[in-house]
Design a protein around this motif. Structure first.
Motif, PDB file in Angstrom:
ATOM      1  N   UNK A 196       0.851  -1.185   0.000  1.00 39.13           N
ATOM      2  CA  UNK A 196       0.000   0.000   0.000  1.00 39.13           C
ATOM      3  C   UNK A 196       0.887   1.235   0.000  1.00 39.13           C
ATOM      4  N   UNK A 197       0.647   2.188  -0.887  1.00 42.56           N
ATOM      5  CA  UNK A 197       1.433   3.434  -0.858  1.00 42.56           C
ATOM      6  C   UNK A 197       1.398   4.064   0.529  1.00 42.56           C
ATOM      7  N   UNK A 198       2.514   4.654   0.933  1.00 41.00           N
ATOM      8  CA  UNK A 198       2.645   5.146   2.304  1.00 41.00           C
ATOM      9  C   UNK A 198       1.577   6.178   2.662  1.00 41.00           C
ATOM     10  N   UNK A 199       1.247   7.077   1.715  1.00 43.90           N
ATOM     11  CA  UNK A 199       0.251   8.100   2.038  1.00 43.90           C
ATOM     12  C   UNK A 199      -1.130   7.486   2.248  1.00 43.90           C
ATOM     13  N   UNK A 200      -1.434   6.412   1.508  1.00 48.44           N
ATOM     14  CA  UNK A 200      -2.729   5.740   1.676  1.00 48.44           C
ATOM     15  C   UNK A 200      -2.719   4.892   2.941  1.00 48.44           C
ATOM     16  N   UNK A 201      -1.582   4.324   3.271  1.00 47.97           N
ATOM     17  CA  UNK A 201      -1.493   3.512   4.491  1.00 47.97           C
ATOM     18  C   UNK A 201      -1.843   4.345   5.719  1.00 47.97           C
ATOM     19  N   UNK A 202      -1.373   5.585   5.761  1.00 49.23           N
ATOM     20  CA  UNK A 202      -1.714   6.450   6.878  1.00 49.23           C
ATOM     21  C   UNK A 202      -3.201   6.738   6.945  1.00 49.23           C
ATOM     22  N   UNK A 203      -3.833   6.961   5.802  1.00 54.18           N
ATOM     23  CA  UNK A 203      -5.265   7.234   5.761  1.00 54.18           C
ATOM     24  C   UNK A 203      -6.079   6.014   6.162  1.00 54.18           C
ATOM     25  N   UNK A 204      -5.585   4.826   5.831  1.00 52.96           N
ATOM     26  CA  UNK A 204      -6.260   3.592   6.250  1.00 52.96           C
ATOM     27  C   UNK A 204      -6.280   3.510   7.777  1.00 52.96           C
ATOM     28  N   UNK A 205      -5.159   3.855   8.394  1.00 55.88           N
ATOM     29  CA  UNK A 205      -5.104   3.845   9.849  1.00 55.88           C
ATOM     30  C   UNK A 205      -6.040   4.862  10.466  1.00 55.88           C
ATOM     31  N   UNK A 206      -6.114   6.059   9.862  1.00 58.45           N
ATOM     32  CA  UNK A 206      -7.030   7.090  10.360  1.00 58.45           C
ATOM     33  C   UNK A 206      -8.471   6.606  10.290  1.00 58.45           C
ATOM     34  N   UNK A 207      -8.815   5.991   9.180  1.00 60.39           N
ATOM     35  CA  UNK A 207     -10.173   5.478   9.006  1.00 60.39           C
ATOM     36  C   UNK A 207     -10.462   4.362  10.002  1.00 60.39           C
ATOM     37  N   UNK A 208      -9.484   3.498  10.208  1.00 60.72           N
ATOM     38  CA  UNK A 208      -9.687   2.385  11.126  1.00 60.72           C
ATOM     39  C   UNK A 208      -9.987   2.826  12.545  1.00 60.72           C
ATOM     40  N   UNK A 209      -9.437   3.968  12.956  1.00 59.43           N
ATOM     41  CA  UNK A 209      -9.657   4.446  14.322  1.00 59.43           C
ATOM     42  C   UNK A 209     -11.064   4.989  14.557  1.00 59.43           C
ATOM     43  N   UNK A 210     -11.768   5.338  13.470  1.00 58.29           N
ATOM     44  CA  UNK A 210     -13.126   5.881  13.661  1.00 58.29           C
ATOM     45  C   UNK A 210     -14.205   4.972  13.075  1.00 58.29           C
ATOM     46  N   UNK A 211     -13.790   3.918  12.403  1.00 57.79           N
ATOM     47  CA  UNK A 211     -14.745   3.091  11.645  1.00 57.79           C
ATOM     48  C   UNK A 211     -15.864   2.531  12.501  1.00 57.79           C
ATOM     49  N   UNK A 212     -15.552   2.051  13.697  1.00 58.57           N
ATOM     50  CA  UNK A 212     -16.558   1.381  14.525  1.00 58.57           C
ATOM     51  C   UNK A 212     -17.318   2.353  15.431  1.00 58.57           C
ATOM     52  N   UNK A 213     -17.071   3.636  15.281  1.00 52.80           N
ATOM     53  CA  UNK A 213     -17.765   4.629  16.102  1.00 52.80           C
ATOM     54  C   UNK A 213     -19.050   5.141  15.460  1.00 52.80           C
ATOM     55  N   UNK A 214     -19.258   4.836  14.180  1.00 56.07           N
ATOM     56  CA  UNK A 214     -20.378   5.428  13.453  1.00 56.07           C
ATOM     57  C   UNK A 214     -21.152   4.356  12.691  1.00 56.07           C
ATOM     58  N   UNK A 215     -22.469   4.390  12.824  1.00 52.50           N
ATOM     59  CA  UNK A 215     -23.317   3.461  12.074  1.00 52.50           C
ATOM     60  C   UNK A 215     -23.336   3.836  10.595  1.00 52.50           C
TER      61      UNK A 215
END
Length: 291
Positions: A196-215
């Protein structure tokens, strides 16, 4: 043009009350008092109240459902495409898109399969024609397809990325809202065998931290939560080239230095003057012979 449109709309809303049965009876001679001028305003107010709850809009249309499939290799993606007549796959790299196209997918779906690694007008014309006529169409693309390309697939597969990129991919699924949202799916997958390109890898992590907080991950609250994670992680690096200092505004005026910023960026890309002088000489970069 905008002023004319607003005026026309206001006029039509003002006349709306004239079509009420009471007003028609008044025109026929009935001795009744009718307030017709505020009917349009009352209609707008009722729609505004019904569309809001707790100060937030609740009528945002849902076009598709969002699924998470976990790891998927190319064989699994080809199998998934085999069960769909019209589907879009978006990878994070040109290499992944080409491997899918050149591998099993091309041999299995040759009549109806196209790889998009550049926004080719010929390819897009064929894709749109197939989609509009409900003909088989399986498109493998890079993220370029998310950059304003107007296509409407019933099924989309997106390699994992940031929420903003996934939202862009979802905009190519049931785009016109003509299908059942539950039957229109965006599947997020982990591309097995591809870095995964490094810039996208960081965004994946950001998304993962909020993914389960919102329906609803496309709701404004989820989008705000996601970008707060991005800004917290990246900080000042988001403007590493100091572009924003050329764009300022306050309540009274704007100060947008487009030309200055463009010239600075252009100068940074240009080679030193001595290099340019050498390149203007012979084809091999040597100096012109003196006459």
């Amino acid at each position: 043009m905008l002023r004319n449109s607003v005026s026309l709309g206001a006029g039509l809303l003002h006349d709306l009350g004239k079509y009420h049965p009471d007003f028609q009876r008044r025109l026929e001679g009935s001795d009744i008092r009718v307030e017709h001028s505020i009917a349009g305003a009352a209609l707008l107010l009722s729609h505004r109240k019904s569309a809001r709850k707790g100060g937030r809009r609740t009528d945002r249309p849902r076009r598709a459902r969002l699924d998470f499939a976990g790891p998927m290799d190319n064989a699994a993606l080809v199998d998934a495409l085999g069960s769909e007549q019209r589907a879009l796959v978006i990878g994070n790299s040109r290499a992944h898109a080409l491997d899918l196209y050149r591998g099993r997918a091309r041999r299995r779906f040759a009549p109806h399969h196209t790889a998009l690694c550049g926004a080719s007008a010929r390819i897009l014309k064929d894709v749109r024609a197939r989609l509009e006529n409900d003909r088989p169409c399986r498109l493998i693309a890079t993220s370029l397809v998310e950059a304003g390309v107007d296509v409407d697939f019933p099924r989309v597969f997106r390699a994992e990325a940031g929420l903003d990129q996934i939202a862009q991919a979802a905009g190519r699924c049931n785009r016109e809202g003509r299908r059942d949202p539950d039957a229109s799916a965006v599947t997020v997958f982990e591309a097995v065998g591809y870095s995964v390109p490094s810039e996208i890898k960081g965004l994946i992590g950001d998304f993962g931290r909020i993914r389960h907080k919102h329906a609803d991950l496309f709701a404004p609250a989820a989008i705000q939560d996601y970008f707060e994670e991005v800004f917290w992680r990246v900080g000042d690096r988001l403007d590493g080239k100091k572009i924003l200092i050329e764009f300022k505004f306050d309540r009274n005026r704007t100060y947008f230095q487009y030309r200055t910023r463009r010239e600075v960026s252009h100068d940074r890309r240009r080679p030193p003057a001595s290099d340019r002088a050498g390149r203007r000489g012979s084809p091999k970069g040597g100096r012109r012979s003196q006459q």
